[in-house]
Design a protein around this motif. Structure first.
Motif, PDB file in Angstrom:
ATOM      1  N   MET A   1       4.431  13.357  -1.097  1.00 45.25           N
ATOM      2  CA  MET A   1       3.172  12.242  -1.358  1.00 45.25           C
ATOM      3  C   MET A   1       4.000  11.022  -1.540  1.00 45.25           C
ATOM      4  O   MET A   1       2.966  10.053  -1.582  1.00 45.25           O
ATOM      5  CB  MET A   1       2.301  12.883  -2.351  1.00 45.25           C
ATOM      6  N   ALA A   2       4.796  10.993  -2.189  1.00 44.76           N
ATOM      7  CA  ALA A   2       5.751   9.880  -2.703  1.00 44.76           C
ATOM      8  C   ALA A   2       6.070   8.888  -1.597  1.00 44.76           C
ATOM      9  O   ALA A   2       6.407   7.692  -1.869  1.00 44.76           O
ATOM     10  CB  ALA A   2       6.326  10.072  -3.984  1.00 44.76           C
ATOM     11  N   THR A   3       6.764   9.683  -0.690  1.00 44.59           N
ATOM     12  CA  THR A   3       7.875   9.142   0.182  1.00 44.59           C
ATOM     13  C   THR A   3       7.379   8.826   1.378  1.00 44.59           C
ATOM     14  O   THR A   3       7.396   7.857   2.169  1.00 44.59           O
ATOM     15  CB  THR A   3       9.444  10.044   0.552  1.00 44.59           C
ATOM     16  N   ILE A   4       6.280   9.694   1.960  1.00 45.36           N
ATOM     17  CA  ILE A   4       5.644   9.395   3.217  1.00 45.36           C
ATOM     18  C   ILE A   4       4.831   8.290   3.168  1.00 45.36           C
ATOM     19  O   ILE A   4       4.983   7.336   4.261  1.00 45.36           O
ATOM     20  CB  ILE A   4       4.943  10.663   3.728  1.00 45.36           C
TER      21      ILE A   4
ATOM     22  N   ILE B   1       0.996  -1.232   0.151  1.00 51.86           N
ATOM     23  CA  ILE B   1      -0.011   0.039  -0.346  1.00 51.86           C
ATOM     24  C   ILE B   1       0.755   1.317  -0.105  1.00 51.86           C
ATOM     25  O   ILE B   1       0.534   2.338  -0.593  1.00 51.86           O
ATOM     26  CB  ILE B   1      -0.951  -0.035   1.209  1.00 51.86           C
ATOM     27  N   GLY B   2       2.023   1.117   0.965  1.00 46.81           N
ATOM     28  CA  GLY B   2       2.865   2.298   0.558  1.00 46.81           C
ATOM     29  C   GLY B   2       3.525   2.402  -0.495  1.00 46.81           C
ATOM     30  O   GLY B   2       3.798   3.649  -1.121  1.00 46.81           O
ATOM     31  N   LEU B   3       3.862   1.508  -1.536  1.00 43.99           N
ATOM     32  CA  LEU B   3       4.188   1.408  -2.525  1.00 43.99           C
ATOM     33  C   LEU B   3       3.206   2.227  -3.782  1.00 43.99           C
ATOM     34  O   LEU B   3       3.576   3.014  -4.751  1.00 43.99           O
ATOM     35  CB  LEU B   3       4.705   0.110  -3.381  1.00 43.99           C
ATOM     36  N   LEU B   4       2.127   1.817  -3.450  1.00 44.24           N
ATOM     37  CA  LEU B   4       1.008   2.617  -4.303  1.00 44.24           C
ATOM     38  C   LEU B   4       0.923   3.928  -4.016  1.00 44.24           C
ATOM     39  O   LEU B   4       0.749   4.855  -4.756  1.00 44.24           O
ATOM     40  CB  LEU B   4      -0.380   1.967  -3.624  1.00 44.24           C
ATOM     41  N   GLY B   5       1.299   4.506  -2.858  1.00 41.86           N
ATOM     42  CA  GLY B   5       1.589   5.799  -2.493  1.00 41.86           C
ATOM     43  C   GLY B   5       2.586   6.503  -3.090  1.00 41.86           C
ATOM     44  O   GLY B   5       2.531   7.589  -3.499  1.00 41.86           O
ATOM     45  N   THR B   6       3.736   5.614  -3.267  1.00 40.31           N
ATOM     46  CA  THR B   6       4.722   6.415  -4.139  1.00 40.31           C
ATOM     47  C   THR B   6       4.348   6.349  -5.593  1.00 40.31           C
ATOM     48  O   THR B   6       4.659   7.436  -6.125  1.00 40.31           O
ATOM     49  CB  THR B   6       5.767   5.217  -3.958  1.00 40.31           C
ATOM     50  N   VAL B   7       3.764   5.499  -6.201  1.00 41.60           N
ATOM     51  CA  VAL B   7       3.132   5.724  -7.371  1.00 41.60           C
ATOM     52  C   VAL B   7       2.291   6.786  -7.577  1.00 41.60           C
ATOM     53  O   VAL B   7       2.304   7.648  -8.698  1.00 41.60           O
ATOM     54  CB  VAL B   7       2.412   4.601  -8.021  1.00 41.60           C
TER      55      VAL B   7
END
Length: 174
Positions: A134-137, A101-107
């Motif tokens: 918004m990509a790293t957090i 899910i965090g990687l989805l935030g990166t995208v």
């Protein structure tokens, strides 16, 4: 009371900086911890009574040596094992899904950066910085959630195995 308001404000700022994906990370983290607390409660509050009941039923039996008695013993152990391992797989799934899910935030954050670059060009670093955060957090939040869950899920799984082995040792083969 002021402390709680300030805490809520910092959480709200963190969530707004990381984007909407952080709400999904927070939901997965909440579900994971609710399930882990429930499993710890089961191990400490419910399972000892279940174990005591199984041991009493085994000791009440006249026949503890026949093939049928051993199959009944195995069935009781299997039922207890199923109850012990209930929701462990779901907890492990929550642990595994948090970084994803965090990687989805990166995208989504990188899409926001590219969108700003397409509209504004590279001349506005402030807007690009908000997209980069918004990509790293969310990635960081997903990893932290997974690490906290992994540690306690591993400990929980070890306690479940120990409880099962103690139950098996409490039901002797005569």
């Amino acid at each position: 009371m002021i402390y709680l308001i300030e805490l809520w404000e910092s959480i709200r700022d963190f969530l707004s900086t990381g984007g909407d994906v952080l709400y999904v990370v927070m939901g997965a983290l909440f579900l994971m911890w609710v399930l882990m607390v429930e499993r710890y409660w089961f191990l400490t509050g419910v399972f000892p009574k279940l174990k005591k009941n199984i041991i009493e039923n085994w000791e009440k039996r006249q026949d503890t040596t026949s093939w049928y008695a051993h199959k009944i013993r195995d069935a009781w152990i299997s039922e207890a094992d199923n109850k012990l391992n209930a929701r462990i797989l779901l907890i492990k799934t929550c642990v595994a899904i948090c970084p994803l899910i965090g990687l989805l935030g990166t995208v989504t954050g990188m899409i926001a950066v590219f969108e700003v670059m397409a509209v504004q060009g590279t001349g506005n670093p402030r807007l690009m910085a908000s997209g980069i955060s918004m990509a790293t957090i969310p990635t960081m939040a997903g990893m932290v959630a997974a690490l906290s869950g992994m540690f306690f899920a591993t400990r929980l799984e070890a306690r479940v195995k120990r409880a099962k082995h103690k139950l098996i040792d409490s039901l002797p083969h005569h």
